[in-house]
Scaffold this active site. Sequence first.
Site, PDB file in Angstrom:
ATOM      1  N   ASN A  12       0.846  -1.200   0.000  1.00  0.00           N
ATOM      2  CA  ASN A  12       0.000   0.000   0.000  1.00  0.00           C
ATOM      3  C   ASN A  12       0.882   1.252   0.000  1.00  0.00           C
ATOM      4  OD1 ASN A  12      -1.458   2.203   0.905  1.00  0.00           O
ATOM      5  ND2 ASN A  12      -2.891   0.932   2.082  1.00  0.00           N
ATOM      6  N   LYS A  15       0.559   3.824   2.907  1.00  0.00           N
ATOM      7  CA  LYS A  15       1.210   3.424   4.165  1.00  0.00           C
ATOM      8  C   LYS A  15       2.707   3.663   4.064  1.00  0.00           C
ATOM      9  CE  LYS A  15      -1.964  -0.064   5.889  1.00  0.00           C
ATOM     10  NZ  LYS A  15      -2.134  -1.485   6.117  1.00  0.00           N
ATOM     11  N   ASP A  70      -0.410  -5.017  11.324  1.00  0.00           N
ATOM     12  CA  ASP A  70      -1.788  -5.438  11.153  1.00  0.00           C
ATOM     13  C   ASP A  70      -2.638  -4.582  12.083  1.00  0.00           C
ATOM     14  OD1 ASP A  70      -3.698  -6.927   9.847  1.00  0.00           O
ATOM     15  OD2 ASP A  70      -3.693  -8.550  11.304  1.00  0.00           O
ATOM     16  N   TYR A 153     -13.084   2.145   8.339  1.00  0.00           N
ATOM     17  CA  TYR A 153     -14.097   2.552   9.309  1.00  0.00           C
ATOM     18  C   TYR A 153     -13.980   4.024   9.702  1.00  0.00           C
ATOM     19  CZ  TYR A 153     -14.700  -2.521   9.825  1.00  0.00           C
ATOM     20  OH  TYR A 153     -14.944  -3.852   9.589  1.00  0.00           O
ATOM     21  N   ASP A 154     -13.103   4.786   9.038  1.00  0.00           N
ATOM     22  CA  ASP A 154     -12.893   6.198   9.400  1.00  0.00           C
ATOM     23  C   ASP A 154     -14.187   7.014   9.484  1.00  0.00           C
ATOM     24  OD1 ASP A 154     -10.179   5.945   9.734  1.00  0.00           O
ATOM     25  OD2 ASP A 154      -9.639   6.795   7.794  1.00  0.00           O
ATOM     26  N   HIS A 179      -3.533   5.226  15.636  1.00  0.00           N
ATOM     27  CA  HIS A 179      -3.009   3.959  16.155  1.00  0.00           C
ATOM     28  C   HIS A 179      -1.730   3.570  15.419  1.00  0.00           C
ATOM     29  CE1 HIS A 179      -6.084   3.935  13.128  1.00  0.00           C
ATOM     30  NE2 HIS A 179      -5.584   2.835  12.593  1.00  0.00           N
TER      31      HIS A 179
END
Length: 196
Positions: A12, A15, A70, A153-154, A179
Amino acid sequence: MTALKLLLGTKNPDKAKEIQAIFGDSVTLLSGDDHPFADVEEDGDTLEANARKKATEISKETGLAVLSEDTGLEVDFLKGAPGVYSARYAGEEATYQDNVDKLLDALKGESKRQAHFRCVCVVVFPDGQELISAGQLNGQITTNARGRDGFGYDPIFLPDGFSKTLAEVPTSLKNQISHRSKALRAMKAQLDKHMA
Ligand code: IMP
């Protein structure tokens, strides 16, 4: 001091950018484009198990030090679900929207909406040595989706102390409090010690 070379166990690009910004010059991030590796099945029961499995298998395959992570969303009322199954909460082929809809449905009429994102990072070196770190962001699940930025889920996650969801705040702010950034900062501190 020469920079530590670390292969990213993720394909990704967003990231990769976030990780480089946090690690700075002390770490040279290598990409799967230059050091190809096979996809690793994320079939562990915990975030730790999945992150460790990815880093270990990719390190064995490439002979390089590898960083994997993860992440899961753990909802108190659902006893920690969807957790390690966050990506496929609504099924193997679920879209982000399917997962969001399923979670809103599961919490319908429920006032206890506390949740947290948890991210686990693992670095495995070619000699088998391992470093592990974790980061958590506490908040609440909203009753409807708000905002267009971010992913996953933002749109339904309201971080504690904020009046906007993670999909309504700028990415730069999300990256400061997330996180993932906490877990990566903790990993950076361990890597600095490891290299000293
Ligand atoms: P992964 O570990 O990054 O693959 O994340 C697993 C799943 O957790 C993703 O498919 C997303 O649904 C969710 N997720 C991970 N990180 C985030 C985040 O920062 N915001 C919202 N959802 C996330």
